[in-house]
Design a protein around this motif. Sequence first.
Motif, short mmCIF file in Angstrom:
data_model
loop_
_atom_site.label_atom_id
_atom_site.label_comp_id
_atom_site.label_asym_id
_atom_site.label_seq_id
_atom_site.Cartn_x
_atom_site.Cartn_y
_atom_site.Cartn_z
N UNK A 256 0.86 -1.18 0.00
CA UNK A 256 0.00 0.00 0.00
C UNK A 256 0.90 1.23 0.00
N UNK A 257 0.64 2.18 -0.89
CA UNK A 257 1.48 3.37 -0.94
C UNK A 257 1.07 4.33 0.17
N UNK A 258 2.06 4.69 1.01
CA UNK A 258 1.81 5.63 2.10
C UNK A 258 2.25 7.04 1.68
N UNK A 259 3.42 7.15 1.04
CA UNK A 259 3.89 8.42 0.50
C UNK A 259 4.39 8.18 -0.93
N UNK A 260 4.54 9.24 -1.72
CA UNK A 260 4.98 9.08 -3.11
C UNK A 260 6.43 8.61 -3.24
N UNK A 261 7.20 8.67 -2.16
CA UNK A 261 8.62 8.35 -2.22
C UNK A 261 8.86 6.90 -2.62
N UNK A 262 9.79 6.68 -3.54
CA UNK A 262 10.23 5.34 -3.91
C UNK A 262 11.65 5.18 -3.40
N UNK A 263 11.83 4.39 -2.35
CA UNK A 263 13.13 4.32 -1.69
C UNK A 263 13.89 3.03 -2.01
N UNK A 264 13.28 2.15 -2.81
CA UNK A 264 13.93 0.88 -3.17
C UNK A 264 14.33 0.91 -4.64
N UNK A 265 14.94 -0.17 -5.07
CA UNK A 265 15.41 -0.28 -6.45
C UNK A 265 15.01 -1.62 -7.05
N UNK A 266 14.84 -1.62 -8.37
CA UNK A 266 14.60 -2.87 -9.08
C UNK A 266 15.78 -3.80 -8.84
#
Length: 343
Positions: A256-266
Amino acid sequence: MQLYNTLSAKEREALLEEAGEERLTLSFYQYAKIGNPHLFRNHLFVAWDQMEVLGRIYVAHEGINAQLSVPAKRFNEFKTFLDGIYFLNDVRLNIAIEHDLKSFLKLKVKVRNKIVADGLNDDTFDVTNKGVHVNAEAFNRLIEDPDTVLVDMRNHYESEIGHFKGAVTPDVDTFRDSLDLIEEDLKDHKEDKKLVMYCTGGIRCEKASAYYKHKGFKQVYQLEGGIIEYARQVEQKGLENKFVGKNFVFDHRRGERITPDVIANCHQCGEPCDTHVNCANEACHLLFIQCESCADKMENCCSPECVEVIQLPYEEQKKLRQGIPNSNKIFKKGRSEKLKFKK
């Protein structure tokens, strides 16, 4: 009396799409002393099957852990049923932020030794002697205190895509791994530090808080309702959101998205991404992070070897899935040596 599923996941998926009715995804847990978990399990299955409830539920002598999808129109009926069970009367229900018709496709009620596997064999440990529950507002104040140590009680693949700012995120594969690790790291601060913990919905923190009190920690707190309830309270009360990224959830949505931040990587190309998938090769089924570009290029697989497998005739693929050793890859949770950019 029907005590098991009669429809496959695909058949259920088709029926849900055809009906198109709103469903609510929710979870709850309760530690309680259940004398006959098998009898209780059957009671739940019969009632919930009639209500068209779907989900994954674990029952044990120590209580119940449930993750469910309930038809919205039958929610009141479902709640009345829970309130009729003495230890579930007014139990906190964690309602998901995002709802999906296909979050669960079967009703599975299973009896387990414990509702949260902890690897503990200590008869003096009382799981009901828990720490202090705090709401989102109190939690925000606590974690600003320099004498607070904030600990993520989830596993590495969960915290990788989202966590609270400044939290200790143990690099562990299971809950049982984190218990001793955290105690060892904080053994010199049992008296002077506030130990504040959080997890997805609260069930792991509940047990962990009792465990650390048992081990001599004097100031033990847990985020009530976990990340799920925190996100709801932050939005409703206009509080500062100290969580960043996505909250991993244990259903078909996986997050579930809590904030727009994407902190991981493929895990395959290294580009920013926080979408968990399972390898399309059912003999592998590895959980890992994959971007849309890699999903297209790798045909939703984790490796070239798995791409080759899914080209085989179905019967040959079934043979590859036979045997316990072939199923062990699922537990790697993104740690496969075939993933170049794994955490």
